[in-house]
Write a protein that holds these residues in place. Structure first.
Motif, PDB file in Angstrom:
ATOM      1  N   PRO A  32       8.151  49.801   4.391  1.00  9.52           N
ATOM      2  CA  PRO A  32       7.465  50.869   3.801  1.00  9.52           C
ATOM      3  C   PRO A  32       6.312  51.373   4.823  1.00  9.52           C
ATOM      4  N   ARG A  33       5.959  52.726   4.776  1.00 10.76           N
ATOM      5  CA  ARG A  33       4.734  53.109   5.768  1.00 10.76           C
ATOM      6  C   ARG A  33       3.643  53.022   4.977  1.00 10.76           C
ATOM      7  N   PRO A  34       2.481  52.423   5.770  1.00  8.07           N
ATOM      8  CA  PRO A  34       1.281  52.202   5.214  1.00  8.07           C
ATOM      9  C   PRO A  34       0.468  53.486   4.648  1.00  8.07           C
ATOM     10  N   ARG A  35      -0.210  53.144   3.484  1.00  6.61           N
ATOM     11  CA  ARG A  35      -0.818  54.088   2.849  1.00  6.61           C
ATOM     12  C   ARG A  35      -2.120  55.061   3.807  1.00  6.61           C
ATOM     13  N   SER A  36      -2.849  53.933   4.204  1.00  7.65           N
ATOM     14  CA  SER A  36      -3.900  54.506   4.960  1.00  7.65           C
ATOM     15  C   SER A  36      -4.186  53.551   6.141  1.00  7.65           C
ATOM     16  N   ALA A  37      -5.212  54.066   7.227  1.00 10.14           N
ATOM     17  CA  ALA A  37      -5.690  53.045   8.162  1.00 10.14           C
ATOM     18  C   ALA A  37      -6.942  52.530   8.042  1.00 10.14           C
ATOM     19  N   GLU A  38      -7.369  52.501   6.621  1.00 14.27           N
ATOM     20  CA  GLU A  38      -8.703  51.934   6.624  1.00 14.27           C
ATOM     21  C   GLU A  38      -8.671  50.547   6.782  1.00 14.27           C
ATOM     22  N   GLY A  39      -9.769  49.900   7.395  1.00 15.63           N
ATOM     23  CA  GLY A  39      -9.877  48.524   7.921  1.00 15.63           C
ATOM     24  C   GLY A  39      -8.902  47.969   8.965  1.00 15.63           C
ATOM     25  N   PHE A  52      -1.049  45.387  19.183  1.00 16.35           N
ATOM     26  CA  PHE A  52      -1.319  44.650  17.880  1.00 16.35           C
ATOM     27  C   PHE A  52      -2.210  45.533  16.828  1.00 16.35           C
ATOM     28  N   VAL A  53      -2.219  45.126  15.652  1.00 20.01           N
ATOM     29  CA  VAL A  53      -2.941  45.727  14.548  1.00 20.01           C
ATOM     30  C   VAL A  53      -3.829  44.550  14.020  1.00 20.01           C
ATOM     31  N   ARG A  54      -4.923  44.742  13.854  1.00 23.36           N
ATOM     32  CA  ARG A  54      -5.679  43.854  13.064  1.00 23.36           C
ATOM     33  C   ARG A  54      -6.601  44.231  11.793  1.00 23.36           C
ATOM     34  N   ARG A  55      -6.455  43.626  10.797  1.00 23.53           N
ATOM     35  CA  ARG A  55      -7.113  43.984   9.571  1.00 23.53           C
ATOM     36  C   ARG A  55      -8.111  43.246   9.092  1.00 23.53           C
ATOM     37  N   THR A  56      -9.202  43.846   9.040  1.00 21.02           N
ATOM     38  CA  THR A  56     -10.520  42.948   8.648  1.00 21.02           C
ATOM     39  C   THR A  56     -10.227  42.388   7.373  1.00 21.02           C
ATOM     40  N   PRO A  57     -10.854  41.334   6.753  1.00 20.99           N
ATOM     41  CA  PRO A  57     -10.673  40.844   5.469  1.00 20.99           C
ATOM     42  C   PRO A  57     -11.175  41.993   4.390  1.00 20.99           C
ATOM     43  N   ARG A  58     -10.634  41.722   3.237  1.00 19.97           N
ATOM     44  CA  ARG A  58     -11.313  42.906   2.302  1.00 19.97           C
ATOM     45  C   ARG A  58     -12.738  42.304   1.670  1.00 19.97           C
ATOM     46  N   PRO A  59     -13.332  43.098   1.087  1.00 19.51           N
ATOM     47  CA  PRO A  59     -14.485  42.593   0.224  1.00 19.51           C
ATOM     48  C   PRO A  59     -14.458  41.574  -0.407  1.00 19.51           C
ATOM     49  N   PRO A 103      -1.734  45.027  -0.177  1.00 24.88           N
ATOM     50  CA  PRO A 103      -2.578  44.947   0.701  1.00 24.88           C
ATOM     51  C   PRO A 103      -2.747  43.753   1.653  1.00 24.88           C
ATOM     52  N   ASP A 104      -2.174  42.719   1.195  1.00 24.24           N
ATOM     53  CA  ASP A 104      -2.134  41.579   1.809  1.00 24.24           C
ATOM     54  C   ASP A 104      -1.157  41.326   2.819  1.00 24.24           C
ATOM     55  N   HIS A 105      -0.309  42.223   2.808  1.00 27.03           N
ATOM     56  CA  HIS A 105       0.956  42.165   3.955  1.00 27.03           C
ATOM     57  C   HIS A 105       0.475  42.329   5.516  1.00 27.03           C
ATOM     58  N   GLY A 106       1.311  41.885   6.410  1.00 26.67           N
ATOM     59  CA  GLY A 106       1.220  42.159   7.734  1.00 26.67           C
ATOM     60  C   GLY A 106       1.689  43.471   7.958  1.00 26.67           C
TER      61      GLY A 106
END
Length: 515
Positions: free
Chosen positions: A121-128, A292-299, A8-11
């Motif tokens: 690889p393809r991402p599993r989900s778009a959550e976050g 762009f795709v921006r991912r919010t930090p994990r809990p 989950p830490d990949h770009g």
């Protein structure tokens, strides 16, 4: 590595959608897959079409969907018929052109997300995830003697026309910078072939972002600090939405491919202006989109900044002008003039509440003597507001009268004969055209036209007295012009059928076969 095993830490890699790769016969690892895809549509309901099947869009036409500019054409180089009166021709560049919504053309930008890991690889989900895009423009300043710019622009014009030799006529000097920049923006081989001359041109290129805040927006060089007094300005970001999986893509009841496709709506018109009053979007600048795709930090990692991955820019493009003739021909507007008989019958009834109410403020009321068509003795006055209500039909009748009266005046006064090719009336006066062709074919001239010939021209031009004016302007036409002039003002026997745009070819998803 599979999507399920991706960290989950990949770009992310933001690439063109799979069907763009399939049509181009390359895969997602090819550099041609880096720019996001621009997709064209001919309906305001294009989002429904896109969501229903993102593969279904229109093919970009190599003639109409590129930026062009007019250059003069010598009389000896013009064709026959209507082309004889076309004083200019369009030179087409290789730079993409996007039309406005008023031209019945709409655009989307589409990308596919992949994990930035070996094998993509393809991402599993778009959550976050937050996916969007920005619109940037390219600017260029040229510092060179006018002679060098004119020479370069003429040579570029010759190359684009594929004549093999420089033309004596090229774009106007005010267009030379636009012509050169449009070509350079598309990275053609022109730069290599004319390196010596281009060495005399000082080019200053920069990419600008639309920075917006409470005070409005302005274009600013990318990376430039905020302007004084506008510290809150940020680059304007536009949203993208994920396309749902389609269960019928593979057929035979196979599960839908798990892809991460996203789309956004490309703005081709805007009411925004900067603080100097200049429009945000115009038909002179070169634009490009960056997704762009921006991912919010994990809990537990809220203190970390969001991680943003950017795409390569789309292909550069310019926007069509509002009155672009290649655009306006896509949309037909039908208006039926008021029936004067019905209006005369309605005049006997009491006034109704409808109509157009026009209020003239004090000191703004115009008073004049119509003078039988030659106004005179006008004055401005009024001490109290005056409101007059006019039936909408009156405004339409008068407006069309004024247009019909001034069209032939403009044509004759400025010798803009090609304007006559931009109108046609049905049913056409084919008998009048045949009579004129027979007259000129028998050796007749404009100067010797009689009542029958001038009346025939009146019918074709839709204006009484137009034939007599043509007779008086006979010195403006050569003998070879006469048949072509008749062709110019003769409308077709039937309304031309619209040419439907060509759709992109269908492609099958390779994931349906386990790819």
């Amino acid at each position: 590595m599979t999507a399920e095993g991706a960290s989950p830490d990949h770009g992310f890699k933001v690439l063109a959608p799979w069907y763009a790769c399939e049509r181009g016969h390359f895969d997602r690892f090819d550099p041609r897959a880096h720019p996001p895809a621009l997709q064209k549509y001919a309906s305001a309901e294009f989002v429904r079409e896109l969501v229903a099947d993102p593969r279904d869009s229109l093919r970009f036409d190599p003639e109409e969907d590129v930026w062009s500019y007019p250059v003069p054409v010598a009389l000896a180089e013009r064709g026959a018929g209507r082309a004889r009166f076309a004083t200019h021709q369009l030179v087409r560049t290789r730079l993409r052109k996007l039309y406005q919504p008023s031209h019945e053309r709409f655009y989307a930008v589409v990308v596919e997300l992949f994990c930035d890991r070996p094998g993509l690889p393809r991402p599993r989900s778009a959550e976050g995830l937050e996916v969007g895009f920005v619109m940037r423009r390219r600017q260029v300043e040229m510092d060179a003697p006018p002679k060098v710019l004119r020479t370069l622009s003429r040579r570029l014009t010759a190359q684009l026309l594929e004549t093999g030799s420089p033309r004596e006529t090229g774009p106007y000097l005010s267009q030379a910078q636009d012509v050169l920049w449009a070509d350079l923006a598309d990275r053609t081989a022109f730069e290599d072939a004319h390196r010596e001359l281009l060495g005399q041109v000082g080019l200053k290129k920069e990419t600008q972002a639309w920075m917006a805040g409470a005070a409005g927006g302005q274009w600013r060089r990318l990376g430039e600090p905020p302007a004084p007094g506008r510290p809150e300005d940020r680059e304007q970001e536009l949203p993208m939405w994920r396309l749902p999986a389609r269960s019928g893509d593979c057929g035979h009841g196979a599960p839908p491919p798990q892809r991460s496709l996203w789309f956004g709506l490309v703005p081709t018109a805007s009411a925004d202006h900067d603080d100097r009053g200049a429009p945000k979007l115009d038909d002179r600048s070169v634009y490009e989109l960056h997704c762009f795709v921006r991912r919010t930090p994990r809990p537990g990692h809220e203190h970390c900044p969001p991680r943003t991955s950017w795409s390569k820019p789309t292909e550069p493009f310019r926007l069509a002008a509002f009155f672009d003739p290649e655009g306006t021909k896509n949309r037909k507007i039908s208006i039926t003039l008021p029936d004067l008989r019905a209006l005369a019958a309605r005049a006997a009834a009491p006034p109704g509440p409808g109509g157009v109410a026009i209020t003239s403020p004090p000191g703004s009321q115009l008073s004049f003597d119509p003078g039988g068509g030659t106004p005179s003795g006008g004055s401005v006055g009024g001490t109290v507001p005056r409101t007059c209500t006019f039936a909408l039909e009156i405004l339409m009748v008068v407006a069309f009268f004024v247009f019909s009266m001034f069209l032939p005046i403009v044509v004759f006064l400025f010798q803009l004969w090609w304007l006559l090719a931009l109108r046609f009336c049905l049913p056409p006066s084919l008998e009048a055209a045949a009579a004129l062709k027979a007259y000129f074919g028998g050796g007749g001239t404009l100067a010797d036209m009689g009542r029958a010939e001038t009346d025939a021209f009146d019918g074709l031009l839709g204006a009484t007295g137009a034939g007599a004016r043509l007779r008086d302007a006979s010195g403006a036409f050569d003998r070879d012009d006469l048949d072509d002039l008749v062709d110019l003002v003769t409308p077709p026997a039937a309304a031309p059928a619209p040419v439907p745009p060509v759709p992109e070819p269908p492609v099958d998803d390779p994931l349906c076969e386990g790819g």
